[in-house]
Scaffold this motif. Sequence first.
Motif, mmCIF file in Angstrom:
data_model
loop_
_atom_site.group_PDB
_atom_site.id
_atom_site.type_symbol
_atom_site.label_atom_id
_atom_site.label_comp_id
_atom_site.label_asym_id
_atom_site.label_seq_id
_atom_site.Cartn_x
_atom_site.Cartn_y
_atom_site.Cartn_z
ATOM 1 N N ARG A 236 -27.534 2.155 54.361
ATOM 2 C CA ARG A 236 -27.178 1.764 55.734
ATOM 3 C C ARG A 236 -27.853 0.457 56.147
ATOM 4 O O ARG A 236 -27.272 -0.330 56.885
ATOM 5 N N TYR A 237 -29.064 0.251 55.670
ATOM 6 C CA TYR A 237 -29.825 -0.929 56.070
ATOM 7 C C TYR A 237 -29.298 -2.203 55.412
ATOM 8 O O TYR A 237 -29.283 -3.277 56.026
ATOM 9 N N LEU A 238 -28.837 -2.113 54.178
ATOM 10 C CA LEU A 238 -28.448 -3.303 53.424
ATOM 11 C C LEU A 238 -26.960 -3.633 53.512
ATOM 12 O O LEU A 238 -26.512 -4.609 52.916
ATOM 13 N N THR A 239 -26.195 -2.849 54.247
ATOM 14 C CA THR A 239 -24.770 -3.106 54.339
ATOM 15 C C THR A 239 -24.476 -4.377 55.147
ATOM 16 O O THR A 239 -25.284 -4.792 55.982
ATOM 17 N N ASN A 240 -23.330 -4.984 54.885
ATOM 18 C CA ASN A 240 -22.919 -6.146 55.679
ATOM 19 C C ASN A 240 -21.741 -5.805 56.592
ATOM 20 O O ASN A 240 -21.053 -6.707 57.092
ATOM 21 N N GLN A 241 -21.500 -4.525 56.838
ATOM 22 C CA GLN A 241 -20.335 -4.135 57.620
ATOM 23 C C GLN A 241 -20.406 -4.631 59.068
ATOM 24 O O GLN A 241 -19.391 -5.021 59.649
ATOM 25 N N LEU A 242 -21.573 -4.607 59.673
ATOM 26 C CA LEU A 242 -21.692 -5.084 61.057
ATOM 27 C C LEU A 242 -21.448 -6.587 61.131
ATOM 28 O O LEU A 242 -20.807 -7.075 62.069
ATOM 29 N N GLN A 243 -21.965 -7.331 60.152
ATOM 30 C CA GLN A 243 -21.724 -8.771 60.126
ATOM 31 C C GLN A 243 -20.244 -9.061 59.905
ATOM 32 O O GLN A 243 -19.663 -9.945 60.551
ATOM 33 N N LYS A 244 -19.625 -8.308 59.020
ATOM 34 C CA LYS A 244 -18.195 -8.495 58.773
ATOM 35 C C LYS A 244 -17.386 -8.208 60.033
ATOM 36 O O LYS A 244 -16.452 -8.950 60.373
ATOM 37 N N HIS A 245 -17.742 -7.150 60.732
ATOM 38 C CA HIS A 245 -17.045 -6.815 61.978
ATOM 39 C C HIS A 245 -17.197 -7.943 62.998
ATOM 40 O O HIS A 245 -16.227 -8.309 63.678
ATOM 41 N N PHE A 246 -18.393 -8.521 63.088
ATOM 42 C CA PHE A 246 -18.620 -9.624 64.028
ATOM 43 C C PHE A 246 -17.787 -10.839 63.642
ATOM 44 O O PHE A 246 -17.171 -11.491 64.496
ATOM 45 N N ASP A 247 -17.754 -11.160 62.357
ATOM 46 C CA ASP A 247 -16.990 -12.323 61.908
ATOM 47 C C ASP A 247 -15.492 -12.147 62.175
ATOM 48 O O ASP A 247 -14.808 -13.106 62.579
ATOM 49 N N LEU A 248 -14.984 -10.945 61.966
ATOM 50 C CA LEU A 248 -13.568 -10.700 62.263
ATOM 51 C C LEU A 248 -13.302 -10.828 63.755
ATOM 52 O O LEU A 248 -12.253 -11.349 64.172
ATOM 53 N N HIS A 249 -14.237 -10.361 64.569
ATOM 54 C CA HIS A 249 -14.124 -10.513 66.028
ATOM 55 C C HIS A 249 -14.144 -11.996 66.404
ATOM 56 O O HIS A 249 -13.383 -12.442 67.269
ATOM 57 N N LEU A 250 -14.988 -12.755 65.739
ATOM 58 C CA LEU A 250 -15.100 -14.190 65.998
ATOM 59 C C LEU A 250 -13.803 -14.914 65.662
ATOM 60 O O LEU A 250 -13.358 -15.808 66.409
ATOM 61 N N ILE A 251 -13.176 -14.538 64.566
ATOM 62 C CA ILE A 251 -11.917 -15.170 64.149
ATOM 63 C C ILE A 251 -10.841 -15.020 65.222
ATOM 64 O O ILE A 251 -10.023 -15.930 65.436
ATOM 65 N N GLU A 252 -10.853 -13.906 65.927
ATOM 66 C CA GLU A 252 -9.856 -13.666 66.977
ATOM 67 C C GLU A 252 -9.983 -14.652 68.133
ATOM 68 O O GLU A 252 -9.050 -14.797 68.924
ATOM 69 N N HIS A 253 -11.118 -15.313 68.244
ATOM 70 C CA HIS A 253 -11.337 -16.249 69.351
ATOM 71 C C HIS A 253 -11.149 -17.706 68.940
ATOM 72 O O HIS A 253 -11.452 -18.610 69.718
ATOM 73 N N LEU A 254 -10.646 -17.946 67.735
ATOM 74 C CA LEU A 254 -10.349 -19.304 67.298
ATOM 75 C C LEU A 254 -8.901 -19.638 67.628
ATOM 76 O O LEU A 254 -8.007 -18.812 67.434
ATOM 77 N N ASP A 255 -8.668 -20.831 68.100
ATOM 78 C CA ASP A 255 -7.315 -21.271 68.441
ATOM 79 C C ASP A 255 -6.657 -21.823 67.178
ATOM 80 O O ASP A 255 -6.634 -23.027 66.925
ATOM 81 N N VAL A 256 -6.150 -20.882 66.373
ATOM 82 C CA VAL A 256 -5.517 -21.234 65.100
ATOM 83 C C VAL A 256 -4.199 -20.474 64.986
ATOM 84 O O VAL A 256 -3.942 -19.531 65.738
ATOM 85 N N SER A 257 -3.389 -20.874 64.011
ATOM 86 C CA SER A 257 -2.100 -20.214 63.826
ATOM 87 C C SER A 257 -2.295 -18.801 63.276
ATOM 88 O O SER A 257 -3.353 -18.454 62.733
ATOM 89 N N THR A 258 -1.242 -18.020 63.378
ATOM 90 C CA THR A 258 -1.283 -16.643 62.866
ATOM 91 C C THR A 258 -1.569 -16.621 61.371
ATOM 92 O O THR A 258 -2.346 -15.786 60.884
#
Length: 315
Positions: A236-258
């Motif tokens: 649980r401590y070494l997983t990158n799932q929370l970082q991945k979730h944040f990055d995917l959330h961040l992508i949704e806020h970029l003004d880019v094409s589908t």
Amino acid sequence: MNMAGYPAFADDWERRATIRTRPRRLLENDDKLIFPLCRQPLVLSATFTEHCPQWRDFVLVQSFYKFINDVVIFETEIVDKTARAIAKNRFSLPFPLACRVDAMTVVVDEDYHALVALDFLQQTVTMTGIEPLELPTHIELSLALPAAQAQVPAHLRDAVELIGVAIAENTVTHEVAAFSKDSSVKGSIRGLMADHLFDEGRHAQFWTCLVRSYWQSASPNDRDAIAQALPTFLSRYLTNQLQKHFDLHLIEHLDVSTDVRRALRDDINALAFPIHRQHPLMGNILGFVHNSGLLQTPSVARALNDYMPVNRRLA
């Protein structure tokens, strides 16, 4: 619990703690980065560099905000909680007064680190005009500790908390050190990281001493029970799932094409982050379990066998 030879840290804290010795650091308005590129693979992906490099600074600033948020959660909700319980003699494991005094210096340091981090967040918002997106409410350690504690009898949950916090305090130095040495980053932020590292080195020694003393007094059955919970904690401590979730959330806020958005998501989802002996933090963790005496217990060595370098693995 035998604390003979315990090296009290309070005098060193009086002389050297950053809250005692450092002035406020101010964010420079220069062309240096606010967050290292190497810590945010999204901006290094082929899709990003080809189709939306103009969003680099936005992504780095948001990544810095998440880093600060993670620091605040780590310092105030986890390390502070454990250290404060020890200092106030409310921890189930009894520690002598010298340890409790040192624990209170950790409380002061960690709350100060959180204050400095929030100050930098505020300075960054003022300078860039970029408001933070919704930030996570927990970090990997927030999930790893209760998961591991659920694996042991109730009387061992504070011991697991102590060991988990000690592991985290011995590994955060690795990340902070890398951050502080990156010359592409603004000097004030590298200074912030260097200050943090200066205190965390002392904290890592403190937690290691406490764990070593506890482990020497723990019964064989208790040691074996805790050993069985360590793989759960590490997974649980070494997983990158929370970082991945944040990055995917961040992508949704970029003004880019589908199509670009879909490609960026694919880039993030394709990132491999295996939890085994090649994980970048495992060297620090194995160093801690060795220095604290845990690794000399056969059940711990067996539990951590999959994380060991090949030449140290059990047959």
